[in-house]
Design a protein around this motif. Structure first.
Motif, short mmCIF file in Angstrom:
data_model
loop_
_atom_site.label_atom_id
_atom_site.label_comp_id
_atom_site.label_asym_id
_atom_site.label_seq_id
_atom_site.Cartn_x
_atom_site.Cartn_y
_atom_site.Cartn_z
N GLN A 25 0.70 -0.64 -0.30
CA GLN A 25 0.12 0.20 -0.07
C GLN A 25 0.88 1.03 -0.23
N VAL A 26 0.72 2.07 -0.77
CA VAL A 26 1.47 3.32 -1.07
C VAL A 26 1.05 3.86 -0.93
N THR A 27 1.15 5.43 0.13
CA THR A 27 0.12 6.10 0.20
C THR A 27 0.60 7.77 -0.59
N TRP A 28 -0.05 8.74 -0.08
CA TRP A 28 0.27 9.28 -1.65
C TRP A 28 0.91 10.64 -0.98
N LEU A 29 1.69 10.45 -0.15
CA LEU A 29 3.44 10.85 0.11
C LEU A 29 4.49 9.99 -0.48
N GLY A 30 3.84 9.50 -0.33
CA GLY A 30 4.83 7.62 -1.00
C GLY A 30 5.11 8.38 -2.60
N TRP A 31 4.04 8.43 -3.26
CA TRP A 31 3.70 8.63 -4.65
C TRP A 31 4.71 9.77 -4.40
N LEU A 32 4.62 10.93 -3.97
CA LEU A 32 5.34 12.27 -3.69
C LEU A 32 6.34 12.18 -4.16
N ILE A 74 18.16 9.61 -0.08
CA ILE A 74 17.13 10.29 1.17
C ILE A 74 16.11 10.08 0.68
N LEU A 75 15.51 10.86 -0.49
CA LEU A 75 13.78 10.43 -0.93
C LEU A 75 13.54 8.79 -0.84
N GLY A 76 13.83 8.19 -1.16
CA GLY A 76 13.95 6.63 -1.68
C GLY A 76 13.74 5.83 -0.13
N THR A 77 14.61 6.68 1.15
CA THR A 77 14.84 6.10 2.13
C THR A 77 13.62 6.34 3.09
N ARG A 81 10.51 3.98 3.75
CA ARG A 81 10.09 3.98 6.11
C ARG A 81 9.20 4.36 6.01
N PHE A 82 8.68 5.29 5.94
CA PHE A 82 7.92 5.68 6.18
C PHE A 82 5.73 5.93 5.23
N SER A 83 6.18 5.97 3.90
CA SER A 83 4.81 5.55 3.34
C SER A 83 4.21 4.25 2.47
#
Length: 86
Positions: A25-32, A74-77, A81-83
């Motif tokens: 499950q990927v949140t909107w923050l992950g896609w961004l 950094i962005l991928g990590t 991790r969070f989204s």
């Protein structure tokens, strides 16, 4: 060069969409964050090629290191991790 990058990023995006339909499950923050990371990779490689054409080798390699290695890592990590919920 940009065509090859586009194909690779498109294939990676397709893989992520297919994986998110089944397992993740990927949140909107992950896609961004993942979109920003992909755009950063394209910008870094384009900066390197443009700098090499204009004989600015140091600027090209510094831009490649910043925009293609450091920032997407950094962005991928953060996205991983969070989204992305596995």
């Amino acid at each position: 060069m940009n065509l090859i990058l586009g194909i690779v990023i498109g294939a990676g995006g397709y893989w992520l969409v297919e994986k998110s339909k089944r397992d993740w499950q990927v949140t909107w923050l992950g896609w961004l964050l993942l979109a920003l990371s992909a755009a950063s990779i394209v910008f870094g490689v384009d900066l390197l090629v443009g700098s090499v054409i204009e004989n600015e080798m140091q600027a090209g390699w510094m831009g490649l290191g910043l925009f293609t290695v450091l920032l997407p890592t950094i962005l991928g990590t953060l996205a991983w991790r969070f989204s992305i919920k596995r």
